[in-house]
Each structure stands twice: as C-alpha cells, then as structure tokens.
Design a protein around this motif. Structure first.
Motif, PDB file in Angstrom:
ATOM      1  N   LEU A 103       0.815  -1.210   0.000  1.00  0.00           N
ATOM      2  CA  LEU A 103       0.000   0.000   0.000  1.00  0.00           C
ATOM      3  C   LEU A 103       0.854   1.268   0.000  1.00  0.00           C
ATOM      4  N   VAL A 104       1.775   1.369   0.948  1.00  0.00           N
ATOM      5  CA  VAL A 104       2.553   2.610   1.086  1.00  0.00           C
ATOM      6  C   VAL A 104       3.516   2.795  -0.084  1.00  0.00           C
ATOM      7  N   PHE A 105       4.283   1.763  -0.407  1.00  0.00           N
ATOM      8  CA  PHE A 105       5.207   1.872  -1.532  1.00  0.00           C
ATOM      9  C   PHE A 105       4.432   2.090  -2.835  1.00  0.00           C
ATOM     10  N   GLY A 106       3.273   1.440  -2.940  1.00  0.00           N
ATOM     11  CA  GLY A 106       2.457   1.628  -4.140  1.00  0.00           C
ATOM     12  C   GLY A 106       1.953   3.049  -4.280  1.00  0.00           C
ATOM     13  N   ILE A 107       1.365   3.609  -3.217  1.00  0.00           N
ATOM     14  CA  ILE A 107       0.862   4.985  -3.277  1.00  0.00           C
ATOM     15  C   ILE A 107       2.007   5.966  -3.499  1.00  0.00           C
ATOM     16  N   ALA A 108       3.155   5.708  -2.870  1.00  0.00           N
ATOM     17  CA  ALA A 108       4.310   6.590  -3.063  1.00  0.00           C
ATOM     18  C   ALA A 108       4.706   6.652  -4.540  1.00  0.00           C
ATOM     19  N   GLN A 109       4.680   5.515  -5.222  1.00  0.00           N
ATOM     20  CA  GLN A 109       5.009   5.514  -6.655  1.00  0.00           C
ATOM     21  C   GLN A 109       3.942   6.232  -7.479  1.00  0.00           C
ATOM     22  N   LEU A 311       6.431  -9.853  -4.874  1.00  0.00           N
ATOM     23  CA  LEU A 311       5.954  -8.868  -5.849  1.00  0.00           C
ATOM     24  C   LEU A 311       6.785  -7.587  -5.783  1.00  0.00           C
ATOM     25  N   THR A 312       7.120  -7.153  -4.579  1.00  0.00           N
ATOM     26  CA  THR A 312       7.896  -5.925  -4.432  1.00  0.00           C
ATOM     27  C   THR A 312       9.305  -6.095  -4.979  1.00  0.00           C
ATOM     28  N   VAL A 313       9.892  -7.286  -4.820  1.00  0.00           N
ATOM     29  CA  VAL A 313      11.202  -7.556  -5.415  1.00  0.00           C
ATOM     30  C   VAL A 313      11.149  -7.370  -6.930  1.00  0.00           C
ATOM     31  N   LEU A 314      10.107  -7.894  -7.559  1.00  0.00           N
ATOM     32  CA  LEU A 314       9.958  -7.742  -9.004  1.00  0.00           C
ATOM     33  C   LEU A 314       9.825  -6.268  -9.395  1.00  0.00           C
ATOM     34  N   ILE A 315       9.111  -5.492  -8.591  1.00  0.00           N
ATOM     35  CA  ILE A 315       8.894  -4.076  -8.885  1.00  0.00           C
ATOM     36  C   ILE A 315      10.192  -3.287  -8.733  1.00  0.00           C
ATOM     37  N   VAL A 316      10.956  -3.598  -7.687  1.00  0.00           N
ATOM     38  CA  VAL A 316      12.163  -2.831  -7.367  1.00  0.00           C
ATOM     39  C   VAL A 316      13.328  -3.202  -8.280  1.00  0.00           C
ATOM     40  N   ASN A 317      13.300  -4.377  -8.858  1.00  0.00           N
ATOM     41  CA  ASN A 317      14.466  -4.937  -9.533  1.00  0.00           C
ATOM     42  C   ASN A 317      14.996  -4.067 -10.670  1.00  0.00           C
ATOM     43  N   ASP A 318      14.120  -3.285 -11.337  1.00  0.00           N
ATOM     44  CA  ASP A 318      14.608  -2.448 -12.438  1.00  0.00           C
ATOM     45  C   ASP A 318      15.214  -1.133 -11.956  1.00  0.00           C
ATOM     46  N   GLY A 319      15.113  -0.859 -10.640  1.00  0.00           N
ATOM     47  CA  GLY A 319      15.762   0.319 -10.080  1.00  0.00           C
ATOM     48  C   GLY A 319      15.081   1.633 -10.386  1.00  0.00           C
TER      49      GLY A 319
END
Length: 346
Positions: A103-109, A311-319
């Motif tokens: 939720l938080v990381f998603g809204i931040a993005q 899921l967050t690992v997949l999102i973060v992986n591209d930097g």
C-alpha cells in the motif's frame, strides 16, 4: 495553505487526549478522533524526517523515519500483549509488513515522479531481510497448526527465532548505515531545519502518536462491532494501517515532493524493521507479561507476507519508480485486504 491547515490540525492530538481523559465520550467517537489526530502527526514526522535527511542522506533518513514511525506499532503491540490479545498482535505485525510493501510503496510511486531512479541495492537488501524473516518463522507457524497456537512449546521455539531475527537485523542494518554514512554526504538545502530541531520534532510527534494510538486501541473493539468485521481483519488491516500512519503519511508526502529515494527507503525499510526488529522485540518482551506471544502466525498471514515480498522484489528490480507499478501494488493490497475480510477469526 495546506501546510498551515496541517500545523493547525496538530491540535487534534492534545484535544483527543483531553477528551479521552476528561469525558465519557463514546468509543466510536474516540476512534474517529484518534484517526483524525494521527494524520497531522504523520505529516509532522514526514516533514521532520525530510529535514533530517538533508543532513543524513536518504538511506539514514529512511531509517530514522521507519524507526520513529514504528514506535507506535511497538507500543500498540505491547499493550495488546498485556491484555491477552495475541491474534491482534500478530495480525497487526503481519499487516504492517504487508501494508508498507504494497500500500505505502504503491501509493508513493503513484503520487511521486514517474521513471526516477531508486536505490535498488538498498531496497533489495531490506526485502531480503523480510524474506528471511518469513522463512525463519515457518517452523513455529507449522507448530501452531499441530496443536494450540498459544501453547508453551510454541513460545519456547519462538525465543531462538526471535533472537536470530534481531541479530540478523542489527548486523545488516549496521552495515547499511555505515555505507550510507560514507556515501551520502551533502550540504543541507537552504531553509532546512537543523538536525537537532528535526530530531526534537520527531521525538515529540512520535510520543503524541504513541498516546493517540493507545486511545485508538482502546476504542477499536467498539468500532469493530459497529462495522461488523472480524477481530483478525480489524487487526491485520485497520490497526496495521493506523498504527503505521506515521510511515504511511511520511512516505507519501515525501514522494509527492519528488524524493522517491527517501520515500521508498521509508516504506520498505519500515517493513524490514517490523519483521526483524519490532516482531522479535515484542515476542521477547512478552516473556515478562502474563500472556507470552509465540510467533504462530496464520497461514494467510505468512502467504500474504511472502507474496508481498516477492511482488515488491519484481517491482524494485529495475531500479526505477513507475506509476503503473504503484497501481499494481495497491491493487494487490486490496486483494489481500478482501481475503483477510473473508478469512474470519482463527
């Protein structure tokens, strides 16, 4: 204008405390007041952390925000332990890990700039800690399904796991902070607060947040009956979100200001702190209470935490931070919340 409104709304915190202490206000009213009071307090913690990060850099700034922001979570958990509510404690801890990642990381993005770089290495390290936490507690989770989840043997098995989690967090976080300290020195921007002023503001805001959070816990049962939700759902979703209002609000405010490195550090390092610092500390401190807290999380909680980390690992992986990925994370959190709603109590 919005900043002036938020400064004025800080008066809600002492007002809520006075209403709780001096009147016989309805518990549902107190719940609403406490939620309202936590919003400007969350903004103040985010504001103070942003100024502190001008002196420390985003890595240490994110650590400061997560640390101060998780103080209410720790206090809420200990209060629930002392009153014999282990399901509420475990639900709020698991819900905190999940809500910060999704939720938080998603809204931040979503509210932050699109396509900007984030600190891939640091974030993947924090996510690795979260994954390790889920794996380490699996034995005691399985133990919780082979008998009574609160039995003494589950407490005994939880002690070395808690010590291992705590030791792992201290070693990895200490190494990361040393690296950030060496790599992220920069002159503070014009008009920023001094570091001492920022830290004092953080301490005051955290103290008030802790008091208001306790009022909220006292009134959560009345609210649960009013909405007809299960104790598990209230703990894993509502208590988790409100108890972490500081990180939630702080990360979103900072992301909206364009500082995605700091916002992502707050969201993800906060999850790691809950999983490897707050959770084992609460477990170990519970040994001094009448009711101990074994780490016998429900399978729904374990699966949701593992899925959120993956899921967050997949999102973060591209930097890079991307708005569409933010929507994906928020959608995943909505799915988890609906699943918790229908899961019912254990």
């Amino acid at each position: 204008m919005s900043r002036r409104i938020l400064w004025a709304l800080l008066a809600l915190a002492p007002a809520t405390i006075l209403v709780d202490q001096l009147t016989d206000a309805d518990k549902v009213v107190l719940f609403v007041l406490a939620c309202g009071a936590l919003i400007p307090l969350a903004w103040l913690i985010g504001e103070a952390t942003e100024h502190a990060a001008e002196h420390t850099g985003p890595g240490i700034g994110g650590f400061l925000n997560a640390s101060f922001g998780n103080a209410p979570e720790l206090i809420i958990a200990l209060f629930a332990v002392s009153t014999g509510l282990p399901q509420v404690v475990r639900g709020s801890l698991a819900g905190s890990v999940i809500s910060n990642l999704l939720l938080v990381f998603g809204i931040a993005q979503i509210v932050g700039p699109n396509g900007v770089r984030i600190d891939r290495r640091s974030l993947l390290t924090q996510l690795g800690l979260c994954a390790a936490a889920v794996l380490l507690v699996l034995p005691v989770i399985v133990l919780g399904y082979t008998g009574a989840s609160e039995r003494h043997v589950a407490v005994v098995v939880s002690i070395p796991i808690a010590l291992l989690l705590l030791g792992l967090y201290l070693v990895v976080t200490g190494r990361n902070l040393r690296a950030h300290r060496q790599a992220e020195r920069a002159d503070p921007a014009a008009g920023s607060w001094s570091l001492s002023r920022a830290l004092v503001a953080l301490a005051i805001a955290t103290g008030l947040t802790a008091i208001v959070s306790e009022i909220l816990v006292h009134s959560i049962d009345a609210f649960a009956h009013a909405v007809g939700a299960s104790e598990f759902f209230i703990a894993a979703v509502i208590v988790a979100i409100v108890g972490n209002a500081a990180e939630h609000g702080g990360a979103v405010v900072i992301a909206h200001a364009g500082k995605m490195k700091l916002a992502s550090e707050i969201a993800i390092s906060s999850s790691a702190q809950v999983a490897l610092l707050v959770t084992p500390v609460v477990m170990l401190l519970s040994l001094f209470f009448t009711h101990q807290l074994p780490l016998t999380f429900r399978w729904e909680e374990a699966v949701a935490m593992a899925g959120a980390v993956g899921l967050t690992v997949l999102i973060v992986n591209d930097g890079r931070s991307r708005k569409k990925e933010g929507w994906l994370l928020v959608g995943a959190y909505a799915g988890v919340a609906v699943g918790f709603l229908f899961a019912g109590n254990r």
